[in-house]
Structure formats: C-alpha cells, structure tokens
Design a protein around this motif. Sequence first.
Motif, PDB file in Angstrom:
ATOM      1  N   ARG A 514       0.797  -1.211  -0.002  1.00  0.00           N
ATOM      2  CA  ARG A 514       0.010   0.115  -0.110  1.00  0.00           C
ATOM      3  C   ARG A 514       0.714   1.344  -0.044  1.00  0.00           C
ATOM      4  NH1 ARG A 514      -2.407  -4.178   0.921  1.00  0.00           N
ATOM      5  NH2 ARG A 514      -4.517  -4.363   0.819  1.00  0.00           N
ATOM      6  N   LYS A 515       2.128   1.012  -0.366  1.00  0.00           N
ATOM      7  CA  LYS A 515       2.865   2.197  -0.444  1.00  0.00           C
ATOM      8  C   LYS A 515       3.107   2.934   1.008  1.00  0.00           C
ATOM      9  CE  LYS A 515       2.407   2.856  -5.355  1.00  0.00           C
ATOM     10  NZ  LYS A 515       2.199   3.462  -6.419  1.00  0.00           N
ATOM     11  N   ARG A 516       2.971   2.269   1.968  1.00  0.00           N
ATOM     12  CA  ARG A 516       3.251   2.874   3.257  1.00  0.00           C
ATOM     13  C   ARG A 516       4.592   2.641   3.824  1.00  0.00           C
ATOM     14  NH1 ARG A 516      -2.467   1.399   6.024  1.00  0.00           N
ATOM     15  NH2 ARG A 516      -1.379   2.088   7.909  1.00  0.00           N
ATOM     16  N   TYR A 517       5.514   2.922   2.885  1.00  0.00           N
ATOM     17  CA  TYR A 517       7.125   2.698   3.199  1.00  0.00           C
ATOM     18  C   TYR A 517       7.636   3.061   4.587  1.00  0.00           C
ATOM     19  CZ  TYR A 517       6.478   1.593  -1.831  1.00  0.00           C
ATOM     20  OH  TYR A 517       6.031   1.487  -3.096  1.00  0.00           O
ATOM     21  N   GLU A 518       7.157   4.274   4.944  1.00  0.00           N
ATOM     22  CA  GLU A 518       7.688   4.864   5.989  1.00  0.00           C
ATOM     23  C   GLU A 518       7.404   3.990   7.187  1.00  0.00           C
ATOM     24  OE1 GLU A 518       8.413   9.153   8.266  1.00  0.00           O
ATOM     25  OE2 GLU A 518       6.949   9.086   6.305  1.00  0.00           O
ATOM     26  N   ARG A 544      11.966   0.953  -3.030  1.00  0.00           N
ATOM     27  CA  ARG A 544      10.774   1.079  -3.640  1.00  0.00           C
ATOM     28  C   ARG A 544      10.608   2.585  -3.072  1.00  0.00           C
ATOM     29  NH1 ARG A 544       7.498  -4.374  -3.047  1.00  0.00           N
ATOM     30  NH2 ARG A 544       5.555  -3.057  -3.848  1.00  0.00           N
ATOM     31  N   TYR A 545      10.556   2.827  -1.497  1.00  0.00           N
ATOM     32  CA  TYR A 545      10.137   3.890  -0.841  1.00  0.00           C
ATOM     33  C   TYR A 545      10.882   5.202  -1.750  1.00  0.00           C
ATOM     34  CZ  TYR A 545       8.869   6.971   2.843  1.00  0.00           C
ATOM     35  OH  TYR A 545       8.626   7.923   3.751  1.00  0.00           O
ATOM     36  N   ILE A 546      12.066   4.983  -1.984  1.00  0.00           N
ATOM     37  CA  ILE A 546      12.742   6.147  -2.592  1.00  0.00           C
ATOM     38  C   ILE A 546      12.178   6.455  -3.908  1.00  0.00           C
ATOM     39  CG2 ILE A 546      15.040   6.973  -3.414  1.00  0.00           C
ATOM     40  CD1 ILE A 546      16.455   5.413  -1.198  1.00  0.00           C
ATOM     41  N   GLU A 547      11.825   5.091  -4.747  1.00  0.00           N
ATOM     42  CA  GLU A 547      11.181   5.550  -5.936  1.00  0.00           C
ATOM     43  C   GLU A 547       9.718   6.128  -5.806  1.00  0.00           C
ATOM     44  OE1 GLU A 547      10.909   1.713  -7.787  1.00  0.00           O
ATOM     45  OE2 GLU A 547      13.109   1.287  -8.084  1.00  0.00           O
ATOM     46  N   HIS A 548       9.264   5.871  -4.776  1.00  0.00           N
ATOM     47  CA  HIS A 548       7.590   6.283  -4.467  1.00  0.00           C
ATOM     48  C   HIS A 548       8.052   7.921  -4.248  1.00  0.00           C
ATOM     49  CE1 HIS A 548       3.766   6.776  -2.931  1.00  0.00           C
ATOM     50  NE2 HIS A 548       4.220   7.434  -1.559  1.00  0.00           N
ATOM     51  N   LEU A 549       9.007   8.081  -3.292  1.00  0.00           N
ATOM     52  CA  LEU A 549       9.170   9.666  -2.957  1.00  0.00           C
ATOM     53  C   LEU A 549       9.489  10.340  -4.035  1.00  0.00           C
ATOM     54  CD1 LEU A 549      11.030   9.207   0.435  1.00  0.00           C
ATOM     55  CD2 LEU A 549       8.528   9.930   0.318  1.00  0.00           C
ATOM     56  N   ILE A 550      10.402   9.975  -4.918  1.00  0.00           N
ATOM     57  CA  ILE A 550      10.857  10.593  -6.211  1.00  0.00           C
ATOM     58  C   ILE A 550       9.759  10.806  -6.919  1.00  0.00           C
ATOM     59  CG2 ILE A 550      12.174  10.542  -8.212  1.00  0.00           C
ATOM     60  CD1 ILE A 550      14.353   9.166  -6.378  1.00  0.00           C
ATOM     61  N   GLY A 551       8.972   9.524  -7.179  1.00  0.00           N
ATOM     62  CA  GLY A 551       7.549   9.948  -7.940  1.00  0.00           C
ATOM     63  C   GLY A 551       6.573  11.054  -7.480  1.00  0.00           C
ATOM     64  N   GLU A 552       6.517  11.151  -6.243  1.00  0.00           N
ATOM     65  CA  GLU A 552       5.833  12.046  -5.719  1.00  0.00           C
ATOM     66  C   GLU A 552       6.424  13.500  -5.539  1.00  0.00           C
ATOM     67  OE1 GLU A 552       2.593  11.797  -4.684  1.00  0.00           O
ATOM     68  OE2 GLU A 552       2.658   9.631  -5.127  1.00  0.00           O
ATOM     69  N   GLY A 553       7.649  13.522  -6.113  1.00  0.00           N
ATOM     70  CA  GLY A 553       8.463  14.906  -5.707  1.00  0.00           C
ATOM     71  C   GLY A 553       8.830  15.133  -4.639  1.00  0.00           C
ATOM     72  N   GLU A 554       9.148  14.278  -3.494  1.00  0.00           N
ATOM     73  CA  GLU A 554       9.617  14.775  -2.193  1.00  0.00           C
ATOM     74  C   GLU A 554      11.046  14.230  -2.264  1.00  0.00           C
ATOM     75  OE1 GLU A 554       7.397  12.988   0.893  1.00  0.00           O
ATOM     76  OE2 GLU A 554       5.456  13.437   0.059  1.00  0.00           O
ATOM     77  N   PHE A 555      11.845  14.788  -3.146  1.00  0.00           N
ATOM     78  CA  PHE A 555      13.275  14.771  -3.304  1.00  0.00           C
ATOM     79  C   PHE A 555      14.059  14.774  -1.946  1.00  0.00           C
ATOM     80  CE2 PHE A 555      11.583  15.874  -7.447  1.00  0.00           C
ATOM     81  CZ  PHE A 555      12.260  14.802  -8.254  1.00  0.00           C
ATOM     82  N   ALA A 558      13.346  11.725   0.078  1.00  0.00           N
ATOM     83  CA  ALA A 558      14.176  10.359  -0.406  1.00  0.00           C
ATOM     84  C   ALA A 558      15.516  10.548  -0.224  1.00  0.00           C
ATOM     85  CB  ALA A 558      13.726  10.536  -2.045  1.00  0.00           C
ATOM     86  N   ALA A 559      16.055  11.770  -0.418  1.00  0.00           N
ATOM     87  CA  ALA A 559      17.639  11.888  -0.305  1.00  0.00           C
ATOM     88  C   ALA A 559      17.876  11.558   1.394  1.00  0.00           C
ATOM     89  CB  ALA A 559      17.999  13.114  -0.345  1.00  0.00           C
ATOM     90  N   LYS A 560      17.199  11.803   2.166  1.00  0.00           N
ATOM     91  CA  LYS A 560      17.487  11.617   3.829  1.00  0.00           C
ATOM     92  C   LYS A 560      17.345  10.239   3.907  1.00  0.00           C
ATOM     93  CE  LYS A 560      16.032  13.075   8.313  1.00  0.00           C
ATOM     94  NZ  LYS A 560      15.089  13.862   8.855  1.00  0.00           N
ATOM     95  N   LEU A 561      16.706   9.458   3.043  1.00  0.00           N
ATOM     96  CA  LEU A 561      16.579   7.806   3.324  1.00  0.00           C
ATOM     97  C   LEU A 561      17.797   7.076   2.550  1.00  0.00           C
ATOM     98  CD1 LEU A 561      14.360   5.856   4.538  1.00  0.00           C
ATOM     99  CD2 LEU A 561      13.341   5.816   1.999  1.00  0.00           C
ATOM    100  N   CYS A 562      18.361   7.693   1.687  1.00  0.00           N
ATOM    101  CA  CYS A 562      19.215   6.985   0.904  1.00  0.00           C
ATOM    102  C   CYS A 562      20.466   6.277   1.851  1.00  0.00           C
ATOM    103  CB  CYS A 562      19.961   7.866  -0.080  1.00  0.00           C
ATOM    104  SG  CYS A 562      18.959   8.130  -1.514  1.00  0.00           S
ATOM    105  N   PRO A 563      21.064   7.121   2.851  1.00  0.00           N
ATOM    106  CA  PRO A 563      22.043   6.500   3.578  1.00  0.00           C
ATOM    107  C   PRO A 563      21.561   5.328   4.511  1.00  0.00           C
ATOM    108  CG  PRO A 563      21.991   8.865   4.155  1.00  0.00           C
ATOM    109  CD  PRO A 563      20.887   8.418   3.101  1.00  0.00           C
TER     110      PRO A 563
END
Length: 1051
Positions: A514-518, A544-555, A558-563
Amino acid sequence: MSTAGDEHIPSVEPVGTATDLSEKVASADTIADSPVDTSEAGTSEEDDVPPRQGADVNGHDNGQELDHSGPPVISGRDKVATEDTHPGDPGGAEESGHADDGGSEGDDEEGDDEDDEDEDEDEDEEPALKYERLGGSFQDLFRKDSASALAISNKLLALGTHSGIVHILDLSGKRLKSYKPHTASISDISMDSTGDFLGTASIDGQVVIHSVSTPESYVFDLKRPIRSVALEPNFAKKGSRAFVCGGMAGTLVLHEKGWLGHKETVLHSGEGPIWQIRWRGGLIAWANDLGVKIYDTASQTRITYIDRLPDSPRPDLFKCTLHWQDDSTLLIAWADVIKVARIRARPRTTTSSATANLPPLLVEITAVFQLDCMIAGIVPHLSPTASSSITIKHERIASVASSKIPVPTSLLVLAYTPPDTSFMNEATDDRTQQARKSAERPELRIVSRAGEELAADALSVTGFQSWSCNDYVLAEADPDDAGQTRAYVVLSPRDVIIVRPRDRKDHIEWLVERKRYEEALEQIELIEAEEGTGAIDAVEIGQRYIEHLIGEGEFAKAAKLCPKVCGQDAKRWEDWIFVFAQKQHLQAIIPFVPTDSPRLGHLVYEMILAHFLANDRQALQRTIHEWPKDIYDVPAVIVAMQSQLDRSASSSSTSPASRATPETVILMECLAELHTANRQPGKALPFLIRLRRPNVFDLIRDHNLFTAVQDQALLLVEFDHELIEKRKKEGNEVDDERGAAIRLLVDHTHSIPIARVVQQLQSRPYFLFLYLDALFEKDPHQAATFADPLVKLYAEYATPKLIDFLRASNYYNLEAAYRICLERDLVPEMVFLLGRMGNNKQALHLIIERLGDVNRAIDFAKEQNDYDLWEDLLKYSETRPLFIRGLLENVGADIDPIRVVRRIRNGLEIPGLKGALIKILQDFNLQISLLEGCQAILHGDSSDLAERLHKDQTNGFFLTAKTPCPICDLPIYDSPTAVALLFLCRHVVHARCVEGGDKLPPPPDPAVASVAYGGSATRGISSNIAYTAMVRARITQGCPVCHKRTEGDRT
C-alpha cells in the motif's frame, strides 16, 4: 491445541444474571442428568433451572435443556458489532425464516450506503491472516478424487477421500503414505496425539483403525453408515485401544479392547443419527438431531444436554462442528449459531437426596450468538492483543511471544453463505427454487468472544460454486506443528489451504503493497532492535520507498533515506545519485553522499562539483575544502574551474582580490587549494598572492617556490605592506618594518635575482628602498651595483642612515652623491663626501660655518690627520673663544696644547679657559701616571717570564731509550752510534732529523778522549764542550719541532 487452565477462561455469570451480551444472549447452567436415573430431572434447586419436558426414547432423562430463543445476529458486513445491533425475536424468526431477515427497506438502503463506506475502509484495513495453498503431491492425488475428511496431529495431515483412500502428508504437501481402508466415502478421521494411529469412519459402515508405523490394524463393520469416530487421548500409549463411533444408526458406541477382543458399550441412542464426536481428556462430546451431549468417562455419566435451536435447518444439510479448545471448554457451531460451553466441577454442598446422584461436573454456556452465515468450522484463535476490538484492528500484527502457551481470545469461523434459502421451504413446487444454485466463496472470520466480528477474508477455493457447507473442514494445527506461529487448515474437496496469523514481516509486506513505506521501515527498525540486524532486508523496501518519494516529488525526503537504504553499496549509491541528477534535484542528495566507506566512483564526485560550479560557488568552496582530494580527478576539476575563471573579466588581471567579484575570489581560492593538493604549489601561488592570504610566505618557504615568485615580487611586497598596515591599525606590534616579503627576497637572492626584483620595484621607490636597504645590510657587496640609486633612496626615506651608508660603501659616485646631498642640504653628508673627495678645507669650512660644531671639526681633523687642516682649524679658531676652549679640552695627544695656547691673542676673553687648562694638565698627569704604571707592569712580567724560562730549561725530565723522536717517531736510542740532540725547549730529536745534523761527526769516546788528553777528567769535559760548540755551529735553525709549530705544521 491450547491446554490453558481455568484461570485463563473468561468469567461467566451464573444462571439468572446478565452477561456481556446483555439481553441478546441467554446464558445458563445445565444440571447434570443421569442416563440411568430419571427421577433427578428438574430436581436441582442449586441451579434453579426449569426442567425440560419429556425424555429420550430409551426412557433416559436427557438433562436440562437450555433456552436459546434469542441469540444476537452478527453480520459479515459489520467488522465490529455495536450496541445498536438488535437480534430478531423468536416470533420474528419464525415468520421470516431467519433471524436477520427482519427490518425495513429503508434500513436496508441506509445499510447499503454504510456498506459502501465500509468497503472503502476495508481496502486500507490489514488482514489478520495469511493463506498458502498446500503444494507438493496434493494436486496430483486429488486430480481425479476429492477430499472428504481431515485430521491433524504431530506435523501430519491425514486426508480422507470420497473413494475411501487415506493420504498422509506433511505440512509441505509431501505424501508420506497412502492406503485404502474403505470402499466408500470417508466421513471422519481421528488421529491420536502421536500421529501413529488413524481411525477412519465411512459410509460403507466400517471403522478402521490403522497404525502408520506398525502393522497393527483394526476393522469394525457396524453395518450402517458411520458419520464420526474419535480415538481416546493417548491411544497409542494405552492398551485399551478405546474409541467412540456413531452414525446413521443413531447409536453412540464405545469400543474397548479386552482379553477376548473389543467390548462394545452403548453410551447413547434413540435421538437420531450421530453427526459428530469429539473426545478430549475424560470428556466425550457428540451431536445428534436434538443437540449436543457430553459424557464423563470418569464418572460414566452424561453431564449435560445442549439443545439445538428449534428453527434450525436440517442437521444433514448444515453439519454440527464440535471443537475442544481445552480440557474444560467446548466450542459448538451448528448452522448459524455458536455456543461456548465451559465444564467445571460441581460445587461441594451438603449431600441431599436430590443431589446425591448428580455427576461431579456441570456445564456453563458462556456465550451464544448467531451469525448471518452457516458455519462450516470453528476453532479458537489467538488475537494479537487481548485489548478492545479497535486495538485489535489497528495493532493486529503485534508480537505475542511468551514463555507460556497463550490463551485464545477469539474464534476463527469458516463461514458458508448458502446460495438461497430453499432449505427453509423444502415443500415448494417452484422448480426455480428447487434448482441448485452456485454457492459463494467461503469466508474465514475472526469473531470475538463477545460476538464482535474483527476480520473477514474470502477464500479462493477451487470449484467453490459446487460445494456445500458440509464439504468444508476447518482444523487447528498446534504451533509446534506449523512453525513459529499458530496455524489452521481449511479443507475443500479439491483444496487444502494453510492459514496462519500474519506476523510482523507480513505486516511490513502489507504496508509496502500500500506504499506505506515509512511505516514499513519503522517496523523493520523495531524488529532489528529486538531480533538483531538481518531479520528483514530493508534494502528492497527502501528502494521502493525512494522510488515512490521521487515519483511524488519529495526529493529531500528521498535523499534523507538514501544512507539507510544504500549503506555500504557503492553501486546503489551511484545509481540513485544519477537518478537525482536526471530529475534535476542533485542538490537534495549531495549532503548525504559518502566520501568514504563506501567510496564512490570519481565521476560521481566530479559531477557534484560541476553542479556546484554552475549553481553554488560557496557550496563548491566548502565542498573542495571538506572532501578528500583523492576521491576525484583533481586535474580535471582544475581545468573546469580555470575555464570558468577565464570567462570572468577580472580573472586575467593582477589586481587585488578586493577588486574582483566574490565568485571570482571563490574560484581563485578553490584553484589555489586544488593546485596545492595536486602538488603544484607554484601554480597556486599567484592565486594566493592575489587573494592576499597570510600563509603565502610559509607556502613559498615550505615548497621552495622562490623561483616561482621571481615575477611576483611587487605583489608580494604590496601584500606584505598591507598586512603590516593592518596590524598597526589593530594596535599590534610590528617586529620588522620591512616585512616578511622583503626578508624572503633578500634571503633567497640566489633563486630570486636582485636585478629582476629591482626592475619590478622601480615603480614603488619606497619598496625598492626597503629591499636595497635590507640587501645592503645583509651583504654590502650584493648591493654594490645599486649604490647610486641607494644614495638617493637613503636621502629620501632614511636620511639618518645615509651617512652610515656613505661611510660603509665605496661603490657610489661621490659627485653624484654630493649633488644629492647638496639638493637636500645634508651638511654632515656633504662634509663626509668632501673629505672623501680630498676637499678637506671646504669640508672643514662647512663644519665651522654651517654646523658650528667644534667637536665635529676636531674629529674631522683627527680623521684626516692633515697638518695643514689643523693649521686652518687653529687659524679659524683664533677669533672664536668657544673653538679655542673646545680645542683645549679635546685636542688630547693629536696636537700640542702649547701650539693652541700660543695662538690665543692677548686680551681675548675665553670663557672656561681656566678649567680647560686644568683639564689639559690633568690629562698630561694621567698620561704620565699611565706610562709609569705600564712600565712597572712590563718589567715585572718580563722578570717573571725570564725566571720561568730559566727554571724550565734547567730542570731535568724523564727520558728513556724508547722515547720516540717527535720528527721521525723512532726511538731516540736506536743505535749505539746515534746522536741525540737536546734543545732548551726540552725537545729531544735525532741529529739526523735536524737540518745539517746528518753531517755531524760521532761524539768522542770518553775512554779515547781521556787518553788523548792525558786521562784527566778535566780533559774529558773539555772535549764535550768542544763537541757541543761544534754542533751549535753547524745547526743554526734551532729546534725543528718548535720551528714547525711556528710555521703552522703538525708535528
């Protein structure tokens, strides 16, 4: 199965009190009835229950029947039952045929709207269970056959088929054994706790007990179709090999093994077919057409009778399901009604005639409720929490780990919805109603003990349209039999579905779907905190969460999640960085890009620097300073920055950095740092000089960049002068007015040519003066070439030092220097120059006329030591009393005082003359005294030295034949004829080692000398003296050792 004690059973009020179901549930105790004594029926005052009218066909009293006229109706559409849910009354149920058919059409329309809203909410509600279709050999075994019965024990599934075959499989679907005990459909299977013995009942009238691991087997032909069979607990461990069976004959028979075979005991008969039997501990429960009864094997009495609702459908259409939750709790599901019965010990009271024959156990009905569907199976279910239903819905995946066996807090129901209600009116002539309709999908529902529906899932069963309620079976597997969690098995004729409660990992998967990745990542962190890392791989979810955030424009998010997601995977880091770059949001991920552990490819870092170069110069400078220089290609970055700097208008100018734009200043600072890191400090130096960095001089010295600053001398001196002025304004002391730049240029003239520096400093005379002055101070010969300009510079910027320079240097042009001094009216310097040019009289004239300094005039005359000059001075002083007095006081030994006195004219008044004369006399007395003292000292020292010399020359000293000669290092006495010479300086050498000594004759023999001279001792001494005189005459040089020392040679 659960074996929890009574302390875990929900408390139930006795008869006559209201339970948590309020008026919706009729709860009562049933008094024990005896199968042999009919007089006890209805005689119990303790339980206060009205007696049931009538008895069974055998004349036995069937115990007290419970009145359940109005159980609550639970709809599958309602996830949680509320207080507004009203059950239908008995009258209404009779008229409508079903308890939940009542109600107005308006209510139905409102209910439909509410149902639509509930369905939307259900889409976001997490299921409580997960399902897995049994694989392995199952599909092959039932491709041409269908399952009819199921039993589970000790990790084994026993499946009975309609063709009379028994298949034993494990929970993975692997077939372990198959055999065919019957010729017709198997109606029921019972397994003992060890899983070694299987009892099967079939409509062919036989009961077969078969051992899986041994040849032991029993076959019983009862002539009538058998509906159910139950092996006694621990069947394999008891020699009685007891079991109970019953069927269409309506007789419940207990079979026990004796000496002469199995003994049969009829426990009950006469109330219609026996539909199901379940044996737990010492209690046997069975169901017939009238209801459910429980038999106590310990007291050999029937302890209760629980009736079936009057308007219930035919028992052969909708089977009764009995399930022992534990040794004291029985779950009963028949048609659409669920009852929960609790068996407890009868309270001990005073024995009376009415209670003497009562059984030791009695039964309480703790819950009764009605569903909106038929029940194909029921088992206890352990809800994730024991709190309210709302908590269960939202915290369904909470951990239930415990050292004790958890107590089920809800029920799991296999719900079957009939396709129509034709079974309620079987006498109809309407063929459309008589025609069989397609059934709906079965559902698994979780129902609380209070009758609240917590969850419902529709099952995908093969051919569900054709199956009836009796075709389904729901069984419970012990947690040890199905892994870490409780498991259930749903059987249909062509399917076996393994059902398990969803755990935290399933919860995470549901959140991801359900894309509730957080939320999923938060759950993973909790699991890792409890179970350690590696329990669940969060990388894929994070991706998948990063992909979702990028798709939603929350860059940024998404970047904060990368580490967390990328960790030590350099390839994954690079991929995401390029994605951010393609999306034109590289700035968002840059703060999180690692520079070490892991280290990415140099292209990534260069791309980031290029981004900063184009968009954020301050961030570029900060990044260049903070990042290690070995992670990217420094020359490539330098080329890019230099190209950008060349485009700036001020980049080609040598003007100070203060005149450049801030962006140009940043670029120069970055280039300076990069050149230094690239081991090219010489290329960094011009930028540092322009930027006025204080460390430029240290950089030059540390890296020996003196040749690199040959053409930067003016910039260095200007920069250093600015630093000095800044320190003065700040009130700090300046150690050297010349500055570090001048020192650097002067100290390294071998690398920085003097002529090149002078050429650059021509436009700044003061800087040129500082440089030449320091150069002259260090080495006057190096400044000889620039002596003439230096005279002018001294006259301009350091007049007091000019006279010292004129005295110290011999390389300047005297006439040019005199003109410079004449232009500036520098009298002392002109006096000196005139004296050096030989024009002493003019010089003296300047001293007298311009300076009027008698002492200076006297000093000048002393320096020149010219008689005529003294004469001019005396002549000039004749008319000047002050000069006369000065001459008298200062002439000293340079001029006779009488000569001055004679020049004094008679009558000339000279102030201080008396004192001057007295001083002259005192000076002469002092000179005489000094001379006399010096003479006395000299005579005394001479006398002491002469006495010491005489003493040293006359004293003896130790000498042996082996004493080496100071000249040739050979022993002094190396042969009897060798001649050794002793000098007064106490040196003894061979005669041959002295110049002219090799021609000396040998010394006279004492014996020969005495004979020659008449044997007198006096004659012998005379011969020695004569020989010594001859040696002195021939050796004129003296001691060769002292002679070499005088010349400086080493002896």
